[in-house]
Design a protein around this motif. Structure first.
Motif, PDB file in Angstrom:
ATOM      1  N   LYS A  34       0.823  -1.212   0.000  1.00  0.00           N
ATOM      2  CA  LYS A  34       0.000   0.000   0.000  1.00  0.00           C
ATOM      3  C   LYS A  34       0.858   1.264   0.000  1.00  0.00           C
ATOM      4  CE  LYS A  34      -3.950  -2.093   2.402  1.00  0.00           C
ATOM      5  NZ  LYS A  34      -4.853  -2.006   3.582  1.00  0.00           N
ATOM      6  N   GLU A  73       4.004  10.679  13.420  1.00  0.00           N
ATOM      7  CA  GLU A  73       2.786  11.453  13.133  1.00  0.00           C
ATOM      8  C   GLU A  73       2.688  11.802  11.653  1.00  0.00           C
ATOM      9  OE1 GLU A  73      -0.740  12.892  13.937  1.00  0.00           O
ATOM     10  OE2 GLU A  73       0.492  12.435  15.693  1.00  0.00           O
ATOM     11  N   ASN A  78       1.796   8.713   9.599  1.00  0.00           N
ATOM     12  CA  ASN A  78       0.372   8.403   9.792  1.00  0.00           C
ATOM     13  C   ASN A  78      -0.514   9.351   8.993  1.00  0.00           C
ATOM     14  OD1 ASN A  78       0.799   6.221  11.468  1.00  0.00           O
ATOM     15  ND2 ASN A  78       0.814   7.451  13.339  1.00  0.00           N
ATOM     16  N   ASN A  79      -0.134  10.652   8.934  1.00  0.00           N
ATOM     17  CA  ASN A  79      -0.890  11.614   8.126  1.00  0.00           C
ATOM     18  C   ASN A  79      -0.858  11.245   6.650  1.00  0.00           C
ATOM     19  OD1 ASN A  79      -1.691  13.187  10.260  1.00  0.00           O
ATOM     20  ND2 ASN A  79      -0.001  14.652  10.077  1.00  0.00           N
ATOM     21  N   ILE A 117      -0.491   8.213   5.407  1.00  0.00           N
ATOM     22  CA  ILE A 117      -1.327   7.010   5.226  1.00  0.00           C
ATOM     23  C   ILE A 117      -2.814   7.381   5.227  1.00  0.00           C
ATOM     24  CG2 ILE A 117      -2.018   4.824   6.297  1.00  0.00           C
ATOM     25  CD1 ILE A 117       0.876   4.620   7.346  1.00  0.00           C
ATOM     26  N   LYS A 118      -3.206   8.301   6.128  1.00  0.00           N
ATOM     27  CA  LYS A 118      -4.623   8.620   6.286  1.00  0.00           C
ATOM     28  C   LYS A 118      -5.155   9.548   5.199  1.00  0.00           C
ATOM     29  CE  LYS A 118      -4.541   8.320  11.353  1.00  0.00           C
ATOM     30  NZ  LYS A 118      -4.642   9.115  12.608  1.00  0.00           N
ATOM     31  N   HIS A 119      -4.347  10.539   4.781  1.00  0.00           N
ATOM     32  CA  HIS A 119      -4.915  11.640   4.007  1.00  0.00           C
ATOM     33  C   HIS A 119      -4.370  11.811   2.591  1.00  0.00           C
ATOM     34  CE1 HIS A 119      -6.674  12.860   7.792  1.00  0.00           C
ATOM     35  NE2 HIS A 119      -5.470  13.036   8.349  1.00  0.00           N
ATOM     36  N   SER A 120      -3.130  11.334   2.323  1.00  0.00           N
ATOM     37  CA  SER A 120      -2.493  11.771   1.073  1.00  0.00           C
ATOM     38  C   SER A 120      -2.845  10.920  -0.139  1.00  0.00           C
ATOM     39  CB  SER A 120      -0.965  11.766   1.247  1.00  0.00           C
ATOM     40  OG  SER A 120      -0.479  10.444   1.284  1.00  0.00           O
ATOM     41  N   GLY A 173      -2.834  16.841  14.584  1.00  0.00           N
ATOM     42  CA  GLY A 173      -1.583  16.205  14.154  1.00  0.00           C
ATOM     43  C   GLY A 173      -0.519  17.223  13.787  1.00  0.00           C
TER      44      GLY A 173
END
Length: 647
Positions: free
Chosen positions: A538, A566, A569-570, A572-575, A614
């Motif tokens: 992923k 952090e 994680n940002n 992975i979550k948003h980009s 974040g």
């Protein structure tokens, strides 16, 4: 291919030439006009801008702007900075100091941003020269010593000599003649050592000014003619014009006005070619002064009036004052006292509010002379009375001046003392506020880390152990249970698997909250361990580390680890990114972390819309370590997070 190779060989030969050969310039212009290679045109246009800078202002500016456009087209930031510098040098050579300063400041800002330390030193040196020409000697010396330090660290003797020459010129303005002479001698020694003709010209030009100021006119002429010879060999017209102008002034002081006119005309010819308005007007003024000494008053008036017109246009008050004074002297020699008085007053007005005793005395003298021509008898009768009144007035003015001076000094001292106390109080208060802020931030971060460790321990030792016990008990029951059917047996197996997954999840969360590897092995190993647990199908993560062989301070390692955690994680979550590059480097100045993804990005102008908990956590953690964090992103082009922590 053969043609392109020959061009590059030609350019290499061009860079070794010490004289500006017009045939070479013509050949380069031909290359620029026929080439389709933007990179080659960029190099050629830069060489043409620099080469024409001392010869032809219009062409130099044309190729400088062409260089800038090509660099912007190629998105080559280093070349953009070089183009700014080339254009700035072009404006400097024709005394358009406002434009020159603007371009050199742009060049310095970009070179600083790119970390081009040696190139930035060149920009700093150019800025210092402009401040010197503007009369801001303090700023000039500050910038000069900054660039000199960089060149000394780099061991670049040629650049050191250039800066030493500029520092010498400032010393001359401060009338520190011994220091100036010492620096000029160093310039010449370094120029001879490195066989650099342009530096020899600069050094001898400086010695000419030094000897001129000390009224050693024969030594000044020898140095000036040495400088002129080198500059003539190099075909550096703008510099040669300045040297000719000073040689003309030397001959003027020696009383050889014919030779002075000859050199001033040579200077004027070059300055007209270069379209240097201030230089042209200065030559007119000097020619007018020479013709006045030769009592050729029509020519003197003609040249002085031409210089005044240009000085007014350029608002050059110092030069304008000199021109008015010369013109007043011309009218005084012609016994035209009305016009003489008029122009002495014009010259005095150029001094604004600065008191100039010599000029004021001259005005008074001319007023008396003019009145004498009309009313000799009246002045003779009033002389004694005027002298008595002047003595009384002088005594009263002296007493008042002393009283006012004492009062002003007392008030000024009291005000400065008050300001000093207030500044010290404000400084102490600000230091205390900063200290309290640092303590509060440190307390929050320590509390957060302690809470993470406590929760991690509870998860691992409490909930994790319970899950392990449940799994063990369920596994033990497997042999004793009889299932009604295969479906019940399959359900029991799935339940065991869920318990097993829960155990793993608890261990993973516990590890992320307080990773033992960070405490045991350091930042680089902890980050590598963290990203190894992320599914590469992923998000593919590349990690590079430099200079992290030694352990860092525990607070620094912990904060950087949390910031990187952090940030990842940002991503992975948003980009929506599928690739992420992380680079950790440590050098003498500090630690740098670069985290770049290929995701959808965002508009940094609207950063506040995206700045949730974040990003605020990232900023507060970095600021706690006195570091800086920059977010660089555009829509559909990914995001770059740059972090710097000083050590």
């Amino acid at each position: 291919m053969k043609f392109t190779l020959s061009i590059f060989i030609f350019l290499a030969l061009f860079n070794t030439l010490k004289a500006q050969d017009q045939k070479v310039l013509d050949s380069l212009e031909n290359v620029y006009s026929i080439s389709k290679d933007d990179k080659l045109k960029l190099k050629v246009s830069g060489d043409l801008c620099w080469s024409y800078g001392s010869v032809n202002f219009d062409k130099a500016l044309f190729y400088g702007n062409a260089e800038l456009l090509l660099a912007q087209k190629l998105k080559d930031s280093a070349s953009i900075a070089l183009a700014y510098s080339d254009i700035g040098n072009t404006y400097t050579r024709v005394n358009n100091l406002k434009e020159a300063l603007n371009y050199h400041l742009k060049s310095l800002a970009l070179r600083d941003k790119l970390g081009l330390k040696a190139k930035a030193a060149g920009s700093i040196s150019n800025i210092s020269i402009i401040y010197k020409q503007l009369g801001n000697y303090k700023e000039a010396l500050d910038y000069m010593h900054r660039s000199l330090k960089i060149y000394e660290e780099a061991g670049d003797e040629v650049k050191q000599a250039l800066v030493l020459g500029n520092i010498s010129n400032v010393y001359m303005n401060y009338e520190k003649y011994a220091a100036a002479k010492e620096s000029y001698d160093k310039v010449i020694d370094l120029a001879k050592k490195n066989k650099t003709t342009s530096l020899l010209a600069s050094g001898y030009s400086g010695l000419m000014k030094y000897n001129f100021q000390l009224k050693k006119y024969d030594q000044a002429l020898r140095s000036g003619k040495m400088a002129a010879k080198y500059l003539d060999d190099l075909n550096m017209k703008s510099d040669l014009a300045a040297v000719y102008n000073t040689i003309g002034q030397v001959y003027y002081e020696k009383g050889n006005y014919t030779e002075a006119i000859k050199y001033n005309n040579n200077s004027l010819r070059f300055r007209e070619f270069m379209k240097d308005k201030l230089g042209i007007a200065s030559c007119y003024k000097n020619l007018g002064a020479c013709y006045a000494k030769l009592k050729d008053y029509p020519k003197a008036e003609q040249y002085i009036n031409k210089s005044i017109t240009i000085f007014k246009e350029l608002n050059s008050k110092d030069y304008l004052r000199e021109a008015y004074t010369i013109l007043a002297n011309v009218f005084e020699e012609k016994q035209d006292y009305i016009n003489s008085l008029k122009f002495f007053k014009e010259g005095a007005a150029m001094k604004d509010s600065i008191y100039n005793k010599q000029t004021t005395d001259k005005i008074s003298e001319l007023q008396i002379t003019y009145q004498t021509e009309k009313k000799i008898q009246q002045i003779a009768l009033l002389n004694k009375e005027n002298k008595i009144q002047k003595l009384l007035l002088l005594k009263r003015n002296i007493f008042l001046s002393l009283a006012i001076g004492v009062l002003v000094i007392t008030l000024l001292f009291g005000f400065l003392l008050f300001k000093s106390i207030k500044l010290k109080q404000a400084s102490r208060l600000q230091a205390e506020v900063i200290l309290q802020q640092d303590l509060a931030t440190k307390a929050v971060l320590n509390a957060e880390e302690n809470e993470r460790r406590r929760i991690s321990g509870e998860l691992h030792d409490g909930l994790g152990q319970m899950f392990s016990a449940v799994k063990m008990n369920l596994s033990a029951l497997t042999d004793d249970l009889t299932f009604k059917n295969e479906s019940s047996k399959e359900m029991f197996g799935k339940t065991l698997n869920l318990v097993d997954e829960s155990c793993k999840e608890v261990r993973l969360i516990s590890h992320q909250m307080a990773p033992n590897v960070l405490l045991k092995s350091g930042l680089a190993t902890a980050v590598r361990d963290f990203i190894s647990k992320i599914d590469a199908r992923k998000l593919k993560i590349n990690l590079e580390t430099f200079g992290l062989q030694q352990r860092l301070d525990q607070n620094v390692e912990t904060v950087l680890y949390r910031v990187i955690q952090e940030t990842v994680n940002n991503v992975i979550k948003h980009s929506g990114a599928n690739s992420l590059d992380i680079q950790l480097t440590k050098d003498e100045e500090g630690i740098n972390a670069m985290i770049e993804d290929n995701g959808k990005g965002f508009d940094t102008a609207s950063l506040e819309k995206f700045e949730g908990i974040g990003l605020k956590n990232i900023r507060s953690r970095v600021e706690y370590l006195k570091g800086s964090v920059d977010f660089s992103s555009t829509l559909h082009s990914g995001t770059l997070v740059a972090i710097h922590i000083p050590l």
